[in-house]
Each structure stands twice: as C-alpha cells, then as structure tokens.
Design a protein around this motif. Sequence first.
Motif, PDB file in Angstrom:
ATOM      1  N   ASN A  30      12.993  -7.329  -2.201  1.00  0.00           N
ATOM      2  CA  ASN A  30      12.809  -5.914  -2.553  1.00  0.00           C
ATOM      3  C   ASN A  30      11.370  -5.495  -2.314  1.00  0.00           C
ATOM      4  O   ASN A  30      10.496  -6.321  -2.037  1.00  0.00           O
ATOM      5  CB  ASN A  30      13.221  -5.651  -4.010  1.00  0.00           C
ATOM      6  CG  ASN A  30      12.507  -6.602  -4.973  1.00  0.00           C
ATOM      7  OD1 ASN A  30      11.295  -6.678  -4.977  1.00  0.00           O
ATOM      8  ND2 ASN A  30      13.292  -7.339  -5.757  1.00  0.00           N
ATOM      9  N   SER A  31      11.124  -4.206  -2.455  1.00  0.00           N
ATOM     10  CA  SER A  31       9.777  -3.653  -2.223  1.00  0.00           C
ATOM     11  C   SER A  31       8.784  -4.102  -3.280  1.00  0.00           C
ATOM     12  O   SER A  31       7.570  -4.102  -3.040  1.00  0.00           O
ATOM     13  CB  SER A  31       9.844  -2.125  -2.190  1.00  0.00           C
ATOM     14  OG  SER A  31      10.345  -1.623  -3.413  1.00  0.00           O
ATOM     15  N   LYS A  32       9.249  -4.489  -4.457  1.00  0.00           N
ATOM     16  CA  LYS A  32       8.352  -4.934  -5.522  1.00  0.00           C
ATOM     17  C   LYS A  32       7.613  -6.201  -5.099  1.00  0.00           C
ATOM     18  O   LYS A  32       6.422  -6.375  -5.371  1.00  0.00           O
ATOM     19  CB  LYS A  32       9.161  -5.186  -6.797  1.00  0.00           C
ATOM     20  CG  LYS A  32       8.311  -5.561  -7.986  1.00  0.00           C
ATOM     21  CD  LYS A  32       9.178  -5.749  -9.233  1.00  0.00           C
ATOM     22  CE  LYS A  32       8.312  -6.141 -10.418  1.00  0.00           C
ATOM     23  NZ  LYS A  32       9.121  -6.326 -11.654  1.00  0.00           N
ATOM     24  N   GLU A  33       8.319  -7.104  -4.430  1.00  0.00           N
ATOM     25  CA  GLU A  33       7.679  -8.324  -3.954  1.00  0.00           C
ATOM     26  C   GLU A  33       6.639  -8.022  -2.877  1.00  0.00           C
ATOM     27  O   GLU A  33       5.601  -8.678  -2.792  1.00  0.00           O
ATOM     28  CB  GLU A  33       8.739  -9.281  -3.405  1.00  0.00           C
ATOM     29  CG  GLU A  33       9.631  -9.889  -4.476  1.00  0.00           C
ATOM     30  CD  GLU A  33      10.599 -10.897  -3.892  1.00  0.00           C
ATOM     31  OE1 GLU A  33      10.706 -10.967  -2.643  1.00  0.00           O
ATOM     32  OE2 GLU A  33      11.231 -11.636  -4.671  1.00  0.00           O
ATOM     33  N   VAL A  51       4.761  -5.353  -2.677  1.00  0.00           N
ATOM     34  CA  VAL A  51       3.562  -4.865  -3.366  1.00  0.00           C
ATOM     35  C   VAL A  51       2.823  -6.025  -4.024  1.00  0.00           C
ATOM     36  O   VAL A  51       1.594  -6.103  -3.996  1.00  0.00           O
ATOM     37  CB  VAL A  51       3.951  -3.796  -4.411  1.00  0.00           C
ATOM     38  CG1 VAL A  51       2.732  -3.398  -5.249  1.00  0.00           C
ATOM     39  CG2 VAL A  51       4.544  -2.584  -3.727  1.00  0.00           C
ATOM     40  N   GLU A  52       3.547  -6.945  -4.621  1.00  0.00           N
ATOM     41  CA  GLU A  52       2.936  -8.093  -5.300  1.00  0.00           C
ATOM     42  C   GLU A  52       2.166  -8.953  -4.301  1.00  0.00           C
ATOM     43  O   GLU A  52       1.026  -9.353  -4.545  1.00  0.00           O
ATOM     44  CB  GLU A  52       4.023  -8.914  -5.984  1.00  0.00           C
ATOM     45  CG  GLU A  52       3.460 -10.127  -6.726  1.00  0.00           C
ATOM     46  CD  GLU A  52       4.562 -10.975  -7.349  1.00  0.00           C
ATOM     47  OE1 GLU A  52       4.233 -12.066  -7.865  1.00  0.00           O
ATOM     48  OE2 GLU A  52       5.742 -10.550  -7.305  1.00  0.00           O
ATOM     49  N   TYR A  53       2.813  -9.242  -3.145  1.00  0.00           N
ATOM     50  CA  TYR A  53       2.148 -10.056  -2.138  1.00  0.00           C
ATOM     51  C   TYR A  53       0.915  -9.347  -1.562  1.00  0.00           C
ATOM     52  O   TYR A  53      -0.124  -9.964  -1.287  1.00  0.00           O
ATOM     53  CB  TYR A  53       3.116 -10.398  -1.009  1.00  0.00           C
ATOM     54  CG  TYR A  53       4.288 -11.265  -1.444  1.00  0.00           C
ATOM     55  CD1 TYR A  53       4.237 -11.992  -2.628  1.00  0.00           C
ATOM     56  CD2 TYR A  53       5.448 -11.346  -0.660  1.00  0.00           C
ATOM     57  CE1 TYR A  53       5.312 -12.774  -3.025  1.00  0.00           C
ATOM     58  CE2 TYR A  53       6.524 -12.132  -1.049  1.00  0.00           C
ATOM     59  CZ  TYR A  53       6.452 -12.833  -2.241  1.00  0.00           C
ATOM     60  OH  TYR A  53       7.510 -13.614  -2.636  1.00  0.00           O
ATOM     61  N   ASN A  96      -0.992  -7.169  -3.102  1.00  0.00           N
ATOM     62  CA  ASN A  96      -2.074  -7.210  -4.106  1.00  0.00           C
ATOM     63  C   ASN A  96      -2.799  -8.558  -4.091  1.00  0.00           C
ATOM     64  O   ASN A  96      -4.025  -8.629  -4.245  1.00  0.00           O
ATOM     65  CB  ASN A  96      -1.506  -6.927  -5.493  1.00  0.00           C
ATOM     66  CG  ASN A  96      -1.173  -5.464  -5.693  1.00  0.00           C
ATOM     67  OD1 ASN A  96      -1.779  -4.599  -5.052  1.00  0.00           O
ATOM     68  ND2 ASN A  96      -0.215  -5.173  -6.568  1.00  0.00           N
TER      69      ASN A  96
END
Length: 468
Positions: A275-278, A280-282, A284
């Motif tokens: 998903n897009s959340k991962e 963003v996490e990567y 960051n």
Amino acid sequence: MRWKITGLYIGSLLILSLLLLSIFVFTIWFSVITGVNVPETERSRFPEQFTLEFEKFIMDDNGMPMVKKEGEEKLKKNNAWLQILNKDGTEIANWGKPDEVNGHYTPSELIFNYKYSNNGNTIFVSRKNADNKEWSYIIGFPENRVSKYTVLFSPESLRYRDLITPLVIILLTTIIIGYLFGKKLSRPVLDIINGITKLAKGHYHINYQTKGLYKNVYYSLNTLANTLYYNQRERRRLENMQEEWIANLSHDLKTPLSSIKGYGEMLLDKKNISNSKEVVEYANIIMSKSLYIESLIEDLKLTYQLKNNMLPLNKKNINLVELLRTTIIAILNTPLYTEREIHFDVKTENIPFYGDEKYLTRAFNNLIFNALTHNYNTTEIWVSVNQTFYNTKITIKDNGKGIPAEDLDKLFERYYRGTNTNRNNAGTGLGMAIAKQIITSHEGTISVESWLNKGTCISIIFTNKINL
C-alpha cells in the motif's frame, strides 16, 4: 672517525708549528742577515753602520778634530756620545762623553771594551784620515738601547744532522702533544656526531651528561632528542586515531547508504509494496539517512575550515545570557528531551559579548546535547554564566555517569571516536571537536573535569578585552 678527527687536529698543529717556525727564521734572517742591505737613507738606524759613516761629520780644524753641526744633532738624536783618540790612544776631543769613560786606552783595553760592554755602554770603533792625520774615534750607546752578543761556532763541525735533530725533536713533540690533545678534544665531537647519526636513523633514546666545553651542545642535543621522540609518539597516536576514525566514518557512511539502497530497491520492486503507507514509510527512512549523511559531510567541512582558520566569522555585539537561554529552550522543545531538566543560573540579564551568534549557538548546543545524549534520562544539567572585570565564564555541569580519566584528554579530538548511527538522534562524532574549535576561534579556552558516577563539569572562559 676518531682517528680522522685526531689526524686532522695533529695535521693542523704541524702546519701551524712549521708556519710559526718559518716566520721566526725569516724574521731573524731579515733583521740580522740583510741588515747591511738596507737602503742608504735607512742605514743610520744600525749602530755599527752609523759609526762607520760618522767620519764624514768629522773635520780637521788647524790640526784638531771638529764635529759638524749635523753630526752633533745625530749624536743627540741617537742618545750617543763621541770620543776621538790620537795614535797613542789618548783622548783629544769628545762630545757628550759620560764621566766614567776612560780618557786613554791601551790596544788591549780598546779591544776588550769593543767586544764587551763596559760601565753600561756599548761602543763601536772606526777611524778618520784627514790631511795625513789618522784619528781613531769611539761612538758609545747606552747598553739598555744597544747591546752586542757574540755567537761562536765551527763551520767545519756544523753538519746537517745538527740542524735536523732539533727539527725532528720539535716535530715529534708536536705530534705527541697533538695526539693527546686531539684525542681529548675529538671524544666529545665524536659523541655529538654519533648522537646526530642516531637521531637521523630515528633512535631518540639518547641522554648525554651536560658538562665540559660542549655542555650547551649536549643540552641542545638532549632537548632535540626528547622533542623528536615526543613528536614521533604524537604522530603515531594521531595516525592510529585517524585510521580508527576513518574506519568508523566508513562504517557510518556505509550503514545509512545500505539502508538507502535497500529501501530504494524495495520501492523499485512493486511486489514488496502492499500500500501507499509503506511507500511513505520507506521514503521517510531514505530521507532521514540522507539528511544524516549530509549533516556528517557538513560537519567535516566545518571542522576543516575551523582548523585552518578558513571560516569567516560574522562577529557582532550580542547578549550571552539571551543566547544561552534561547539555546536551552530550543533543546527542551525537542521532542526527545521535553522531559529533561536543564537549570539556567544567571546573576544579571545582560552580559555583552562580541562574537558570531550562529557558531556560538552551535558550540553551546553541541556541549549541552553531549551531556544529554551520553547520560541517563534522570540526569540534571546546570548552565551558568558569570562575568567579572577580567573574564566571562560559562559552566555546563551535570550529575551523570562521568568520564574515565584516560578519556578526558581525548574528549575534544576529532579522531577519537566514530559515529554510531544505530542510536536514536546519534550525531556525527565531531560535535565536541567543533565546539572547542569555535570557542578557540573566539579567543576562549575550554576545560573539562569529571568524576565517575558523579558527573562532569565543562568550563568555558573568554578574556574580556579592556580598552585602556
């Protein structure tokens, strides 16, 4: 080497002896042997020649001898006296004759007085022929002004060996004395040469006794050896620290780069992203590691500029109290340290100082962050600033773990430790070195005291500039 130095000394002594002997012989030869060959105008300075030539000043005056005016002046000038005798040896005239001088001479008395000084006078004899008359005349000089000595030798018995023997004795004596003195003088010179040779080969463990003629040279040689030994140890220590620092720095760069590379590869592989959340996490994490590398490079650049005085400082009049208060508030507003306790103690609200606000803030920030990062969460920090007529003192004190004594001297060295990116909020490992360089660039001093399990105290002192 010892024999070479001794030989040079003996050779120099022999040459000097022969030179002095030659000068002595030449002087005797010139003064005695060539005395008869001096110019006509200078012969009067030789008593015997003066006597022979004095006849031209004696003249016949009606059968009696007379001395010309010029002759009387020459007698007076040479402090001499004149006595004229007839054929019987009886005095018929005199000029300036002393009272103790006889008025009559027998042939034997005349010969004796001519050969030996008598009554304190040295005499020379000659004769004058005038109008078929023959007079003998004596010219006398004071013995303390002119003396005669007779040298007797037999030309038949004079052989070359009689001349060579004294010369050989002189040369042998010169060689023996030269050897003894040369050996004594060459010993310290040889020690000095050996010492310099050892230093050139890197052997610095020498210690000569500072005594004798060369004591100042020995002292300088010992000092040079100690200095070179200290510099060698310091160079090796710095080389080891630099190698360790480079190794740690390589590790600190490699660690975030590995993370950046790994998460970048994951972003490229769509199969690993759900998903897009991962995403963003990567992203960051990649950004965080990139910022760390950028910060490390900036710190390296800054410490290099400070070390070589290449950083232009924008100095102006600032208030140290306000600068420290703002720095402390900014640190406490950092999420990681909102619960920490930092006490600020001042006696006045305005302490003027002439400096670069940006870099002084950086230095104080590094020092306070270091106290927070390397201590327990319960550690308290006290910051104080005081100004006297002569200086301004800033103290940063904590009640934390303390620093081992063997690490205190290395606290501000760039090459002492590497960074550790596995810790939260880990720095570049250059913060303390940068802080000291900034303080030094403002003509200040920084010192540290620490006690294990009791805490650490850092003192910064700026000397006030007083306008007289």
